[in-house]
Design an enzyme around this catalytic site. Structure first.
Site, PDB file in Angstrom:
ATOM      1  N   PRO A  12       0.783  -1.226   0.000  1.00 43.04           N
ATOM      2  CG  PRO A  12      -0.370  -1.276   2.015  1.00 43.04           C
ATOM      3  CD  PRO A  12       0.448  -2.122   1.105  1.00 43.04           C
ATOM      4  CG  ASN A  13      -0.275   4.309   1.264  1.00 40.57           C
ATOM      5  OD1 ASN A  13      -1.262   4.809   0.750  1.00 40.57           O
ATOM      6  ND2 ASN A  13      -0.296   3.782   2.480  1.00 40.57           N
ATOM      7  NE  ARG A  20       2.600  13.208   0.527  1.00 43.29           N
ATOM      8  CZ  ARG A  20       1.677  12.917   1.433  1.00 43.29           C
ATOM      9  NH1 ARG A  20       0.571  12.305   1.082  1.00 43.29           N
ATOM     10  NH2 ARG A  20       1.842  13.260   2.695  1.00 43.29           N
ATOM     11  CE1 TYR A  25       9.462   4.926   2.728  1.00 44.33           C
ATOM     12  CE2 TYR A  25       8.301   7.018   2.901  1.00 44.33           C
ATOM     13  CZ  TYR A  25       8.581   5.759   3.392  1.00 44.33           C
ATOM     14  OH  TYR A  25       7.990   5.324   4.551  1.00 44.33           O
ATOM     15  CG  ASN A  76       8.378  -2.124   0.134  1.00 44.95           C
ATOM     16  OD1 ASN A  76       7.864  -2.259   1.248  1.00 44.95           O
ATOM     17  ND2 ASN A  76       9.003  -1.014  -0.233  1.00 44.95           N
ATOM     18  CB  ALA A  79       1.335  -0.159   6.133  1.00 40.96           C
ATOM     19  CG  ASP A  89      -0.960 -17.731   7.411  1.00 41.39           C
ATOM     20  OD1 ASP A  89       0.036 -18.061   8.096  1.00 41.39           O
ATOM     21  OD2 ASP A  89      -2.097 -17.593   7.890  1.00 41.39           O
ATOM     22  CD  GLU A 100      10.254  -7.762   5.386  1.00 48.24           C
ATOM     23  OE1 GLU A 100      10.648  -8.824   5.927  1.00 48.24           O
ATOM     24  OE2 GLU A 100       9.678  -6.854   6.003  1.00 48.24           O
ATOM     25  CG  HIS A 102      11.075  -2.594   4.542  1.00 48.58           C
ATOM     26  ND1 HIS A 102       9.724  -2.343   4.511  1.00 48.58           N
ATOM     27  CD2 HIS A 102      11.229  -3.814   5.098  1.00 48.58           C
ATOM     28  CE1 HIS A 102       9.079  -3.377   5.041  1.00 48.58           C
ATOM     29  NE2 HIS A 102       9.974  -4.279   5.404  1.00 48.58           N
ATOM     30  CB  ILE A 103      12.502   2.383  -0.033  1.00 51.01           C
ATOM     31  CG1 ILE A 103      11.793   1.629  -1.162  1.00 51.01           C
ATOM     32  CG2 ILE A 103      13.305   3.569  -0.573  1.00 51.01           C
ATOM     33  CD1 ILE A 103      10.605   2.368  -1.755  1.00 51.01           C
ATOM     34  CB  SER A 104      13.002   4.119   4.720  1.00 50.58           C
ATOM     35  OG  SER A 104      11.999   3.282   5.281  1.00 50.58           O
ATOM     36  NE  ARG A 109      11.009   6.246   8.384  1.00 52.52           N
ATOM     37  CZ  ARG A 109      10.047   5.881   7.542  1.00 52.52           C
ATOM     38  NH1 ARG A 109      10.183   4.789   6.813  1.00 52.52           N
ATOM     39  NH2 ARG A 109       8.947   6.606   7.423  1.00 52.52           N
TER      40      ARG A 109
HETATM   41  O1  CA2 Z   1      10.734   1.853   3.501  1.00 51.72           O
HETATM   42  C1  CA2 Z   1       9.838   1.212   2.936  1.00 51.72           C
HETATM   43  O2  CA2 Z   1       9.952   0.744   1.809  1.00 51.72           O
HETATM   44  C2  CA2 Z   1       8.495   0.998   3.653  1.00 51.72           C
HETATM   45  O3  CA2 Z   1       8.100  -0.348   3.419  1.00 51.72           O
HETATM   46  C3  CA2 Z   1       7.478   1.946   3.019  1.00 51.72           C
HETATM   47  C4  CA2 Z   1       6.106   1.805   3.673  1.00 51.72           C
HETATM   48  C5  CA2 Z   1       6.204   2.010   5.185  1.00 51.72           C
HETATM   49  O4  CA2 Z   1       4.940   1.773   5.786  1.00 51.72           O
HETATM   50  C6  CA2 Z   1       7.247   1.075   5.814  1.00 51.72           C
HETATM   51  O5  CA2 Z   1       7.352   1.362   7.197  1.00 51.72           O
HETATM   52  C7  CA2 Z   1       8.600   1.228   5.155  1.00 51.72           C
HETATM   53  C8  CA2 Z   1       5.068   2.729   2.987  1.00 51.72           C
HETATM   54  C9  CA2 Z   1       5.265   4.195   3.325  1.00 51.72           C
HETATM   55  C10 CA2 Z   1       4.078   5.041   3.001  1.00 51.72           C
HETATM   56  O6  CA2 Z   1       3.888   5.170   1.605  1.00 51.72           O
HETATM   57  C11 CA2 Z   1       4.625   6.079   0.903  1.00 51.72           C
HETATM   58  C12 CA2 Z   1       5.049   5.688  -0.343  1.00 51.72           C
HETATM   59  C13 CA2 Z   1       5.802   6.558  -1.106  1.00 51.72           C
HETATM   60  C14 CA2 Z   1       6.114   7.810  -0.622  1.00 51.72           C
HETATM   61  C15 CA2 Z   1       5.676   8.191   0.617  1.00 51.72           C
HETATM   62  C16 CA2 Z   1       4.932   7.324   1.397  1.00 51.72           C
END
Ligand code: CA2
Length: 147
Positions: A12-13, A20, A25, A76, A79, A89, A100, A102-104, A109
């Site tokens: 998601p997102n 954003r 990111y 990835n 959330a 599962d 897995e 994660h970009i950040s 954090r």
């Molecule tokens: O660092 C990552 O890749 C995350 O998986 C990104 C998720 C966050 O919930 C994880 O804790 C770490 C999503 C972040 C919210 O979505 C956005 C996507 C792009 C730009 C800003 C926010």
């Protein structure tokens, strides 16, 4: 799907990547990430399936498609990492390596919960904090494992 197919799945997102919070990111969009992964997979002779969803059931559907005979999965979970037990599962059912990404750096954090992914316990490995390059490294690693 052939045994030479790598799945790259985004939760998601992540469709807002590059738009954003670029300070966290980066400025690359998800389309840029797809192009980078596709170039890496192509060069190694693998096909690529690249998807993003905000819906848990859709993510589970792709994991079911990858369940038997894929080269590997890069996910990835975003959330879904924190409450996605149905995804956990579904990953357990996949017969190929699942990495897995994660970009950040989720360990660096603002909230401790970001580092506590429930997915990590069922992943083959995890990359966090390498920016979008983490996806490319994971695709390269799967190609190396399965060549
Ligand atoms: O660092 C990552 O890749 C995350 O998986 C990104 C998720 C966050 O919930 C994880 O804790 C770490 C999503 C972040 C919210 O979505 C956005 C996507 C792009 C730009 C800003 C926010």
């Amino acid at each position: 799907m052939t045994q030479k197919t790598i799945f790259v799945l985004n939760g998601p997102n992540l469709d807002h990547l590059g738009v954003r919070e670029p300070e966290i990111y980066g400025r690359e969009t998800l389309a840029d990430v797809e192009a980078m992964c596709r170039a890496e997979a192509d060069a190694a002779g693998f096909a690529l399936r690249f998807h993003q969803t905000n819906a848990e059931h859709e993510m589970i559907g792709w994991l079911h498609e990858a369940r038997v005979g894929a080269a590997g999965v890069v996910i990835n979970p975003a959330a879904f990492s924190y409450a996605g037990y149905p995804i956990l599962d579904a990953i357990k059912m996949v017969d190929s390596p699942v990495f897995e990404v994660h970009i950040s750096n989720t360990h660096r954090r603002e909230f401790e919960w970001r580092a506590n992914s429930i997915i990590t316990q069922v992943a083959t490995g995890m990359i966090t904090g390498f920016g979008v390059h983490g996806y490319v490294l994971a695709v390269r690693h799967i190609a190396h494992l399965r060549k």
